[in-house]
Design a protein around this motif. Structure first.
Motif, PDB file in Angstrom:
ATOM      1  N   ALA A 259      12.983  67.745 -40.501  1.00 11.60           N
ATOM      2  CA  ALA A 259      12.004  68.642 -40.130  1.00 11.60           C
ATOM      3  C   ALA A 259      11.167  68.989 -38.604  1.00 11.60           C
ATOM      4  CB  ALA A 259      10.650  67.583 -41.220  1.00 11.60           C
ATOM      5  N   ARG A 260      10.535  69.737 -37.976  1.00 12.58           N
ATOM      6  CA  ARG A 260       9.585  69.901 -37.532  1.00 12.58           C
ATOM      7  C   ARG A 260       8.679  68.320 -37.111  1.00 12.58           C
ATOM      8  NH1 ARG A 260       7.443  73.848 -36.328  1.00 12.58           N
ATOM      9  NH2 ARG A 260       7.362  73.976 -34.017  1.00 12.58           N
ATOM     10  N   ALA A 261       8.334  67.510 -36.837  1.00 14.87           N
ATOM     11  CA  ALA A 261       7.528  66.305 -37.074  1.00 14.87           C
ATOM     12  C   ALA A 261       6.222  66.403 -36.059  1.00 14.87           C
ATOM     13  CB  ALA A 261       8.185  65.322 -37.249  1.00 14.87           C
ATOM     14  N   VAL A 262       5.663  65.687 -36.570  1.00 17.44           N
ATOM     15  CA  VAL A 262       4.177  64.725 -35.774  1.00 17.44           C
ATOM     16  C   VAL A 262       3.756  63.514 -36.438  1.00 17.44           C
ATOM     17  CG1 VAL A 262       2.305  66.540 -37.036  1.00 17.44           C
ATOM     18  CG2 VAL A 262       2.265  65.820 -34.356  1.00 17.44           C
ATOM     19  N   VAL A 263       3.918  62.844 -35.487  1.00 22.22           N
ATOM     20  CA  VAL A 263       3.293  61.472 -35.819  1.00 22.22           C
ATOM     21  C   VAL A 263       1.222  61.168 -35.733  1.00 22.22           C
ATOM     22  CG1 VAL A 263       2.768  58.732 -35.461  1.00 22.22           C
ATOM     23  CG2 VAL A 263       5.484  60.518 -35.643  1.00 22.22           C
ATOM     24  N   VAL A 264       0.380  60.595 -36.778  1.00 23.63           N
ATOM     25  CA  VAL A 264      -1.006  60.441 -36.405  1.00 23.63           C
ATOM     26  C   VAL A 264      -0.645  59.315 -36.278  1.00 23.63           C
ATOM     27  CG1 VAL A 264      -2.771  61.261 -37.132  1.00 23.63           C
ATOM     28  CG2 VAL A 264      -1.096  62.523 -37.821  1.00 23.63           C
ATOM     29  N   GLY A 265      -1.787  58.056 -35.720  1.00 25.10           N
ATOM     30  CA  GLY A 265      -1.516  56.851 -35.451  1.00 25.10           C
ATOM     31  C   GLY A 265      -3.240  56.807 -35.256  1.00 25.10           C
ATOM     32  N   ASP A 266      -3.377  55.544 -34.778  1.00 26.89           N
ATOM     33  CA  ASP A 266      -4.695  55.079 -33.823  1.00 26.89           C
ATOM     34  C   ASP A 266      -4.212  53.828 -32.901  1.00 26.89           C
ATOM     35  OD1 ASP A 266      -5.199  51.132 -35.232  1.00 26.89           O
ATOM     36  OD2 ASP A 266      -3.235  52.962 -36.459  1.00 26.89           O
ATOM     37  N   SER A 267      -3.502  53.324 -33.030  1.00 25.71           N
ATOM     38  CA  SER A 267      -2.928  52.203 -32.156  1.00 25.71           C
ATOM     39  C   SER A 267      -1.982  53.188 -30.669  1.00 25.71           C
ATOM     40  CB  SER A 267      -1.949  51.062 -32.686  1.00 25.71           C
ATOM     41  OG  SER A 267      -0.811  51.128 -33.708  1.00 25.71           O
ATOM     42  N   VAL A 268      -1.749  52.151 -29.921  1.00 26.26           N
ATOM     43  CA  VAL A 268      -0.979  51.901 -29.312  1.00 26.26           C
ATOM     44  C   VAL A 268       0.763  52.271 -29.613  1.00 26.26           C
ATOM     45  CG1 VAL A 268      -1.923  51.745 -27.365  1.00 26.26           C
ATOM     46  CG2 VAL A 268      -0.573  49.836 -28.185  1.00 26.26           C
ATOM     47  N   TRP A 269       0.516  50.904 -30.520  1.00 24.11           N
ATOM     48  CA  TRP A 269       2.412  51.013 -31.733  1.00 24.11           C
ATOM     49  C   TRP A 269       2.532  52.049 -31.654  1.00 24.11           C
ATOM     50  CZ3 TRP A 269       2.814  47.096 -27.964  1.00 24.11           C
ATOM     51  CH2 TRP A 269       1.483  46.712 -27.946  1.00 24.11           C
ATOM     52  N   ASP A 270       1.728  53.498 -32.002  1.00 30.01           N
ATOM     53  CA  ASP A 270       2.191  54.074 -33.061  1.00 30.01           C
ATOM     54  C   ASP A 270       2.572  54.993 -32.059  1.00 30.01           C
ATOM     55  OD1 ASP A 270       1.069  53.425 -35.573  1.00 30.01           O
ATOM     56  OD2 ASP A 270      -0.674  53.805 -34.935  1.00 30.01           O
ATOM     57  N   CYS A 271       2.154  55.214 -31.114  1.00 26.26           N
ATOM     58  CA  CYS A 271       2.220  56.357 -30.507  1.00 26.26           C
ATOM     59  C   CYS A 271       3.598  55.299 -29.453  1.00 26.26           C
ATOM     60  CB  CYS A 271       1.394  56.049 -29.007  1.00 26.26           C
ATOM     61  SG  CYS A 271      -0.110  56.136 -29.742  1.00 26.26           S
ATOM     62  N   GLU A 272       4.551  53.986 -29.562  1.00 25.76           N
ATOM     63  CA  GLU A 272       5.372  53.385 -28.675  1.00 25.76           C
ATOM     64  C   GLU A 272       6.049  54.272 -29.442  1.00 25.76           C
ATOM     65  OE1 GLU A 272       6.198  52.717 -25.439  1.00 25.76           O
ATOM     66  OE2 GLU A 272       3.664  52.711 -24.892  1.00 25.76           O
ATOM     67  N   ALA A 273       5.959  53.651 -30.902  1.00 28.57           N
ATOM     68  CA  ALA A 273       6.805  54.550 -31.654  1.00 28.57           C
ATOM     69  C   ALA A 273       7.457  55.837 -32.174  1.00 28.57           C
ATOM     70  CB  ALA A 273       6.614  53.502 -33.423  1.00 28.57           C
ATOM     71  N   ALA A 274       6.546  56.805 -32.184  1.00 26.48           N
ATOM     72  CA  ALA A 274       7.030  58.309 -32.252  1.00 26.48           C
ATOM     73  C   ALA A 274       7.556  58.490 -30.238  1.00 26.48           C
ATOM     74  CB  ALA A 274       5.530  58.777 -31.776  1.00 26.48           C
ATOM     75  N   ARG A 275       7.109  57.890 -29.514  1.00 22.20           N
ATOM     76  CA  ARG A 275       7.825  58.031 -28.062  1.00 22.20           C
ATOM     77  C   ARG A 275       9.277  57.907 -28.459  1.00 22.20           C
ATOM     78  NH1 ARG A 275       9.264  55.100 -24.136  1.00 22.20           N
ATOM     79  NH2 ARG A 275       8.011  53.171 -24.847  1.00 22.20           N
ATOM     80  N   LYS A 276       9.727  56.888 -28.739  1.00 21.02           N
ATOM     81  CA  LYS A 276      11.256  55.448 -28.947  1.00 21.02           C
ATOM     82  C   LYS A 276      11.852  57.048 -30.610  1.00 21.02           C
ATOM     83  CE  LYS A 276       9.830  51.603 -27.467  1.00 21.02           C
ATOM     84  NZ  LYS A 276      10.052  49.937 -28.267  1.00 21.02           N
ATOM     85  N   ALA A 277      11.143  57.609 -30.870  1.00 20.60           N
ATOM     86  CA  ALA A 277      11.879  58.608 -32.592  1.00 20.60           C
ATOM     87  C   ALA A 277      11.414  60.102 -31.810  1.00 20.60           C
ATOM     88  CB  ALA A 277      11.006  58.369 -33.638  1.00 20.60           C
ATOM     89  N   GLY A 278      11.414  59.853 -30.413  1.00 23.14           N
ATOM     90  CA  GLY A 278      11.484  61.053 -29.849  1.00 23.14           C
ATOM     91  C   GLY A 278      10.471  62.198 -30.955  1.00 23.14           C
ATOM     92  N   ARG A 279       9.386  62.387 -30.950  1.00 23.08           N
ATOM     93  CA  ARG A 279       8.216  62.714 -31.951  1.00 23.08           C
ATOM     94  C   ARG A 279       7.026  62.718 -31.543  1.00 23.08           C
ATOM     95  NH1 ARG A 279      11.592  65.536 -35.586  1.00 23.08           N
ATOM     96  NH2 ARG A 279      13.259  63.903 -36.646  1.00 23.08           N
ATOM     97  N   PRO A 280       6.397  64.109 -31.104  1.00 23.62           N
ATOM     98  CA  PRO A 280       4.772  63.709 -30.893  1.00 23.62           C
ATOM     99  C   PRO A 280       4.528  63.374 -31.681  1.00 23.62           C
ATOM    100  CG  PRO A 280       5.520  65.626 -31.952  1.00 23.62           C
ATOM    101  CD  PRO A 280       6.758  65.249 -31.905  1.00 23.62           C
ATOM    102  N   VAL A 281       3.349  62.436 -30.722  1.00 27.70           N
ATOM    103  CA  VAL A 281       2.450  61.535 -31.845  1.00 27.70           C
ATOM    104  C   VAL A 281       0.840  62.203 -31.250  1.00 27.70           C
ATOM    105  CG1 VAL A 281       2.746  60.074 -29.664  1.00 27.70           C
ATOM    106  CG2 VAL A 281       1.165  59.655 -31.872  1.00 27.70           C
ATOM    107  N   VAL A 282      -0.193  62.051 -32.248  1.00 28.01           N
ATOM    108  CA  VAL A 282      -1.689  62.707 -31.819  1.00 28.01           C
ATOM    109  C   VAL A 282      -2.231  61.203 -32.433  1.00 28.01           C
ATOM    110  CG1 VAL A 282      -1.672  65.438 -32.116  1.00 28.01           C
ATOM    111  CG2 VAL A 282      -2.018  63.417 -33.728  1.00 28.01           C
ATOM    112  N   ALA A 283      -3.745  60.771 -32.165  1.00 29.24           N
ATOM    113  CA  ALA A 283      -4.038  59.502 -32.212  1.00 29.24           C
ATOM    114  C   ALA A 283      -5.686  59.461 -32.777  1.00 29.24           C
ATOM    115  CB  ALA A 283      -4.109  58.234 -31.346  1.00 29.24           C
ATOM    116  N   VAL A 284      -5.844  58.668 -33.575  1.00 26.51           N
ATOM    117  CA  VAL A 284      -7.394  58.805 -34.365  1.00 26.51           C
ATOM    118  C   VAL A 284      -8.059  57.357 -33.483  1.00 26.51           C
ATOM    119  CG1 VAL A 284      -7.645  60.639 -36.062  1.00 26.51           C
ATOM    120  CG2 VAL A 284      -6.415  58.539 -35.936  1.00 26.51           C
TER     121      VAL A 284
END
Length: 215
Positions: free
Chosen positions: A155-180
């Motif tokens: 799938a084409r995917a986006v990650v939605v999270g609240d922490s810098v750790w969500d952002c880091e995990a998304a980056r390592k997975a090669g997926r874009p991330v937006v945060a709340v």
């Protein structure tokens, strides 16, 4: 091609970050280790496999790691009934499902906690991963990769999270991330760690659902 939304849970869909921070503080105190609650809060979003060493040092992990994680569960479980969904969580999940997205929750939490959160969110037919499904939790990418593997590996995917750790995990997975900002992290630091957009609340994410970055 399928579009997918990978949603963090603690701090993103349910208001639990401060409960976790207090439970960890009490667990550490049981071993005569004092870690300021603000420092613990900064690590919420990591799994327990990483948090102990991150906030208290590798020597504490080596001496008490597994016992501390058991103590954290003992302290957190009585607070579980106090955890409530964040405003807009149910609406975001159901809107994504109704729009045809493959929706999956990717949490560093324990499976039984995640199951409780699914009940609170009142959503059906949504898969979820937990720390029980991977060897390493966030900021490792494993949870995101396993989550997508269950619902839509290509799938084409986006990650939605609240922490810098969500952002880091998304980056390592090669997926874009937006945060709340519902987990207590600031906009600037979330952007510094890779969030392409930062929202004050979940209903604003829902409003932008069809414009979220996908890769």
């Amino acid at each position: 091609m399928t579009n997918a939304v990978v949603l963090d849970v603690d701090g993103t869909l349910v208001d639990s970050n401060y409960h976790h921070a207090l439970a960890w503080f009490r667990a550490f105190r049981g071993f005569d280790v004092t870690v300021p609650v603000w420092r613990i809060h900064r690590a919420i979003g990591m799994g327990g496999d990483k948090l102990v060493a991150a906030v208290a040092g590798q020597h504490v992990e080596d001496a008490h790691g597994d016992a501390l994680r058991e103590a954290w569960e003992h302290e957190f479980d009585p607070m579980l009934p106090e955890v409530r969904p964040l405003e807009g969580a149910h609406r975001l999940v159901t809107a994504a499902v109704d729009a045809g997205f493959a929706v999956v929750l990717a949490s560093s939490g324990k499976r039984r906690h995640v199951d409780r959160y699914l009940e609170l969110l009142e959503v059906e037919g949504v898969d979820a991963t937990s720390s029980d499904d991977v060897e390493e939790t966030k900021p490792a990418p494993d949870l995101i990769e396993v989550a997508l593997g269950r619902v839509a590996p290509d799938a084409r995917a986006v990650v939605v999270g609240d922490s810098v750790w969500d952002c880091e995990a998304a980056r390592k997975a090669g997926r874009p991330v937006v945060a709340v900002r519902t987990g207590g992290f600031g906009e600037a630091e979330l952007r510094e760690h890779g969030a392409s957009a930062v929202y004050e609340e979940l209903d604003l994410v829902r409003a932008d659902l069809h414009d979220l970055p996908l890769a």
